[in-house]
Design a protein around this motif. Structure first.
Motif, PDB file in Angstrom:
ATOM      1  N   HIS A   1     -11.164  12.390   2.293  1.00  0.00           N
ATOM      2  CA  HIS A   1      -9.911  13.190   2.901  1.00  0.00           C
ATOM      3  C   HIS A   1     -10.379  13.330   4.345  1.00  0.00           C
ATOM      4  O   HIS A   1     -11.642  14.019   4.492  1.00  0.00           O
ATOM      5  N   THR A   2      -9.435  13.128   5.272  1.00  0.00           N
ATOM      6  CA  THR A   2      -9.825  13.709   6.631  1.00  0.00           C
ATOM      7  C   THR A   2      -8.717  14.329   7.188  1.00  0.00           C
ATOM      8  O   THR A   2      -7.423  14.030   6.745  1.00  0.00           O
ATOM      9  N   CYS A   3      -8.821  15.124   8.148  1.00  0.00           N
ATOM     10  CA  CYS A   3      -7.724  15.728   8.942  1.00  0.00           C
ATOM     11  C   CYS A   3      -8.095  15.293  10.343  1.00  0.00           C
ATOM     12  O   CYS A   3      -9.113  15.155  10.962  1.00  0.00           O
ATOM     13  N   ILE A   4      -7.010  15.556  11.206  1.00  0.00           N
ATOM     14  CA  ILE A   4      -6.994  15.435  12.533  1.00  0.00           C
ATOM     15  C   ILE A   4      -6.356  16.645  13.386  1.00  0.00           C
ATOM     16  O   ILE A   4      -5.428  17.284  12.830  1.00  0.00           O
ATOM     17  N   GLU A   5      -6.733  16.816  14.576  1.00  0.00           N
ATOM     18  CA  GLU A   5      -6.565  17.928  15.318  1.00  0.00           C
ATOM     19  C   GLU A   5      -5.866  17.562  16.755  1.00  0.00           C
ATOM     20  O   GLU A   5      -6.214  16.440  17.444  1.00  0.00           O
ATOM     21  N   GLY A   6      -4.904  17.942  17.046  1.00  0.00           N
ATOM     22  CA  GLY A   6      -4.435  18.047  18.578  1.00  0.00           C
ATOM     23  C   GLY A   6      -3.254  19.180  18.793  1.00  0.00           C
ATOM     24  O   GLY A   6      -2.617  19.716  17.957  1.00  0.00           O
ATOM     25  N   ASP A   7      -2.999  19.132  19.976  1.00  0.00           N
ATOM     26  CA  ASP A   7      -1.941  20.107  20.674  1.00  0.00           C
ATOM     27  C   ASP A   7      -0.411  19.718  20.010  1.00  0.00           C
ATOM     28  O   ASP A   7       0.446  20.468  20.246  1.00  0.00           O
ATOM     29  N   HIS A   8      -0.309  18.726  19.463  1.00  0.00           N
ATOM     30  CA  HIS A   8       0.971  18.214  18.936  1.00  0.00           C
ATOM     31  C   HIS A   8       0.996  18.257  17.501  1.00  0.00           C
ATOM     32  O   HIS A   8       1.790  17.398  16.621  1.00  0.00           O
ATOM     33  N   ILE A   9      -0.122  18.558  16.867  1.00  0.00           N
ATOM     34  CA  ILE A   9      -0.432  18.372  15.077  1.00  0.00           C
ATOM     35  C   ILE A   9      -0.580  19.583  14.473  1.00  0.00           C
ATOM     36  O   ILE A   9      -1.051  20.732  15.195  1.00  0.00           O
TER      37      ILE A   9
ATOM     38  N   THR B   1       0.936  -1.285  -0.071  1.00  0.00           N
ATOM     39  CA  THR B   1       0.112   0.163   0.006  1.00  0.00           C
ATOM     40  C   THR B   1       0.693   1.245  -0.113  1.00  0.00           C
ATOM     41  O   THR B   1       0.280   2.449  -0.265  1.00  0.00           O
ATOM     42  N   LEU B   2       2.170   1.309   0.390  1.00  0.00           N
ATOM     43  CA  LEU B   2       2.909   2.459   0.625  1.00  0.00           C
ATOM     44  C   LEU B   2       2.722   3.125   1.799  1.00  0.00           C
ATOM     45  O   LEU B   2       3.167   4.400   1.981  1.00  0.00           O
ATOM     46  N   HIS B   3       1.610   2.547   2.593  1.00  0.00           N
ATOM     47  CA  HIS B   3       1.322   3.421   3.849  1.00  0.00           C
ATOM     48  C   HIS B   3       2.223   3.596   4.535  1.00  0.00           C
ATOM     49  O   HIS B   3       3.348   2.557   4.933  1.00  0.00           O
ATOM     50  N   PRO B   4       2.609   4.612   5.695  1.00  0.00           N
ATOM     51  CA  PRO B   4       3.463   4.728   6.563  1.00  0.00           C
ATOM     52  C   PRO B   4       3.473   3.458   7.651  1.00  0.00           C
ATOM     53  O   PRO B   4       2.452   3.125   7.910  1.00  0.00           O
ATOM     54  N   ASP B   5       4.715   2.646   7.886  1.00  0.00           N
ATOM     55  CA  ASP B   5       4.607   1.406   8.871  1.00  0.00           C
ATOM     56  C   ASP B   5       4.573   2.027  10.207  1.00  0.00           C
ATOM     57  O   ASP B   5       5.469   2.682  10.813  1.00  0.00           O
TER      58      ASP B   5
ATOM     59  N   ASN C   1       2.373  12.588  -1.866  1.00  0.00           N
ATOM     60  CA  ASN C   1       3.460  13.077  -2.770  1.00  0.00           C
ATOM     61  C   ASN C   1       4.818  12.452  -2.226  1.00  0.00           C
ATOM     62  O   ASN C   1       5.141  13.017  -1.170  1.00  0.00           O
ATOM     63  N   PRO C   2       5.349  11.479  -3.073  1.00  0.00           N
ATOM     64  CA  PRO C   2       5.316  11.171  -4.539  1.00  0.00           C
ATOM     65  C   PRO C   2       4.290   9.911  -4.744  1.00  0.00           C
ATOM     66  O   PRO C   2       4.104   9.227  -5.703  1.00  0.00           O
ATOM     67  N   SER C   3       3.728   9.314  -3.736  1.00  0.00           N
ATOM     68  CA  SER C   3       3.281   8.050  -4.160  1.00  0.00           C
ATOM     69  C   SER C   3       1.813   7.638  -4.417  1.00  0.00           C
ATOM     70  O   SER C   3       1.370   6.998  -5.002  1.00  0.00           O
ATOM     71  N   GLY C   4       0.953   9.071  -4.228  1.00  0.00           N
ATOM     72  CA  GLY C   4      -0.428   9.128  -4.869  1.00  0.00           C
ATOM     73  C   GLY C   4      -1.366   8.303  -3.868  1.00  0.00           C
ATOM     74  O   GLY C   4      -2.505   7.860  -4.193  1.00  0.00           O
ATOM     75  N   THR C   5      -0.678   7.524  -2.396  1.00  0.00           N
ATOM     76  CA  THR C   5      -1.779   6.968  -1.762  1.00  0.00           C
ATOM     77  C   THR C   5      -2.270   7.749  -0.650  1.00  0.00           C
ATOM     78  O   THR C   5      -1.768   8.846  -0.196  1.00  0.00           O
ATOM     79  N   TYR C   6      -3.366   7.150  -0.171  1.00  0.00           N
ATOM     80  CA  TYR C   6      -4.103   7.928   0.665  1.00  0.00           C
ATOM     81  C   TYR C   6      -3.888   7.234   2.188  1.00  0.00           C
ATOM     82  O   TYR C   6      -4.191   6.085   2.310  1.00  0.00           O
ATOM     83  N   ILE C   7      -3.646   8.002   3.288  1.00  0.00           N
ATOM     84  CA  ILE C   7      -3.470   7.438   4.477  1.00  0.00           C
ATOM     85  C   ILE C   7      -4.840   7.537   5.367  1.00  0.00           C
ATOM     86  O   ILE C   7      -5.469   8.216   5.588  1.00  0.00           O
ATOM     87  N   PRO C   8      -5.423   6.301   5.440  1.00  0.00           N
ATOM     88  CA  PRO C   8      -6.877   5.928   5.916  1.00  0.00           C
ATOM     89  C   PRO C   8      -7.001   6.475   7.617  1.00  0.00           C
ATOM     90  O   PRO C   8      -5.903   6.775   8.261  1.00  0.00           O
ATOM     91  N   GLU C   9      -8.109   7.076   7.702  1.00  0.00           N
ATOM     92  CA  GLU C   9      -8.027   7.792   9.020  1.00  0.00           C
ATOM     93  C   GLU C   9      -7.763   7.188  10.064  1.00  0.00           C
ATOM     94  O   GLU C   9      -7.101   7.513  11.107  1.00  0.00           O
ATOM     95  N   PRO C  10      -8.202   5.783  10.387  1.00  0.00           N
ATOM     96  CA  PRO C  10      -7.624   4.812  11.273  1.00  0.00           C
ATOM     97  C   PRO C  10      -6.311   4.828  11.617  1.00  0.00           C
ATOM     98  O   PRO C  10      -5.701   4.892  12.406  1.00  0.00           O
ATOM     99  N   LEU C  11      -5.473   4.747  10.420  1.00  0.00           N
ATOM    100  CA  LEU C  11      -4.032   4.793  10.508  1.00  0.00           C
ATOM    101  C   LEU C  11      -3.342   6.058  10.738  1.00  0.00           C
ATOM    102  O   LEU C  11      -2.404   6.366  11.717  1.00  0.00           O
TER     103      LEU C  11
END
Length: 394
Positions: A217-225, A147-151, A176-186
């Motif tokens: 597409h989804t975004c996440i929020e937090g004091d570290h993000i 999937t090229l998703h971050p491990d 960029n450059p993969s064109g893959t989407y990181i699902p919200e749970p990941l």
């Protein structure tokens, strides 16, 4: 050593921008078509451009503006962040594009010598931003082979075991450059790992509207993000240079430190460009999504052009404007393949080695109209067929 020895080591040790190399290559390749640079073929909304034309003689256009951006644009962006991205506790600074936003953040959040984390294949300009600011301890994590998703398992282990703990983790979603989407749970898991470790998470959302196959597409929020956004691709404003940072409002001192950096780089984003961004926002996200729909056919055309490499060799295309393709094993020197494709077959793509993954190619399907994309894809397919069958024939 001469005068060369007087140049800054951090600049000398920074990778040469791959797009500069590609521009040099294209100048030498006769009538080559480009599937290389990450651009879109459309211009900003006509209504927005017409309004901007009327502002040229307005005195305020030629003056400095507020470092953080025009108040009217920032108010519109905060409304957009709440309604579209579900970010309710973020403040905004307008920048001269997303690349400048990233440099702002590196200088605000990192010290020279800090450890930081990226994932391969990574966005080459982000890597360079670390290098040129003295953040040279760059830990590059693997992506999932399929999937090229971050491990995330690697990230959890690395952040817990590495001392001192890496200061910052960054991802691009969609990639960029993969064109893959990181699902919200990941994405949430990555966020939780960073929070637990005390690391910043910087998410580049440049391609937030570029989603295909019903994905959202989804975004996440937090004091570290910290989230980065851009007008360049969505509204065809590449040359107008407008991006923005959405950072946590509740982190004490963040605004003051960020504005120190902002004031010493652009002072403020171009005033006329900010007006165009505001007028473009008034068109609403549907204007962008309609244009993005036109890229679905381009993606199909380029996917077919990559077929000589085999289906299992091509990844991505879920989002953004990129496909990621693995070359046959013997072609580990991907820049030589790129040079050969440009000179012999008249088509340009990006070498994967620029993104930390030699032996691969990044192909952009956003910069050409359908008819031109089809012509470029025919050249690419012909080149890959020859490459697989006979090698790089002179």
């Amino acid at each position: 050593m001469g005068s060369y020895g007087k140049l800054a080591k951090r600049a000398l040790d920074t990778e040469m921008p791959v797009m500069v190399k590609m521009q040099e290559l294209l100048r030498g390749a006769k009538n080559a078509m480009s599937l290389a640079q990450g651009v879109v073929y459309w211009q900003p909304p006509k209504q927005a451009l017409d309004k901007v034309k009327e502002l040229v003689w307005e005195p305020s256009i030629s003056r400095y503006g507020a470092d953080e951006g025009m108040s009217s644009l920032r108010e519109a962006l905060l409304k957009k962040l709440r309604e579209e991205n579900k970010l309710y506790k973020s403040s905004v600074v307008v920048t001269s594009g997303a690349n400048q936003a990233f440099v702002d953040l590196v200088l605000t959040l990192c010290d020279a010598g800090d450890k930081v984390v990226m994932f391969a294949p990574y966005y080459f300009n982000a890597y360079m931003s670390f290098q040129m600011t003295g953040v040279t301890d760059i830990l590059v994590g693997p992506g999932d082979p399929e999937t090229l998703h971050p491990d995330a398992d690697w990230l959890e282990k690395t952040l817990s075991e590495t001392k001192p703990t890496p200061k910052l983790v960054t991802v691009v979603n969609p990639g960029n450059p993969s064109g893959t989407y990181i699902p919200e749970p990941l994405l949430k898991r990555i966020s939780d790992i960073c929070k637990q470790a005390g690391s910043w998470l910087v998410v580049d959302n440049t391609y937030e509207y570029f989603m295909f196959d019903g994905l959202k597409h989804t975004c996440i929020e937090g004091d570290h993000i910290v989230n980065i956004f851009s007008f360049s691709k969505a509204y065809g404003m590449m040359g107008w240079r407008v991006g923005y940072i959405a950072y946590p409002s509740d982190v004490e001192g963040f605004t003051e430190q960020l504005l120190k950096v902002q004031d010493n780089i652009p002072i403020c984003a171009s005033i006329i460009s900010q007006h165009l961004a505001l007028y473009s926002l008034e068109m609403g996200p549907e204007w962008v999504r309609e244009h993005v729909k036109s890229l679905v056919k381009n993606r199909e055309i380029v996917l077919e052009a990559l077929s000589p490499l085999g289906d299992s060799s091509v990844k991505g295309g879920e989002g953004a404007i990129y496909l990621w393709a693995k070359l046959p094993d013997k072609f580990i020197n991907d820049f030589e393949v790129v040079r050969w494709l440009a000179n012999k077959h008249g088509v340009a793509v990006i070498p994967g080695s620029a993104c930390g993954c030699p032996g691969n190619l990044r192909i952009s399907f956003g910069g050409l109209t359908e008819s031109d994309c089809r012509a470029a894809a025919e050249r690419l397919k012909g080149g890959l067929e020859e490459l697989v069958k006979d090698g790089m024939v002179p």
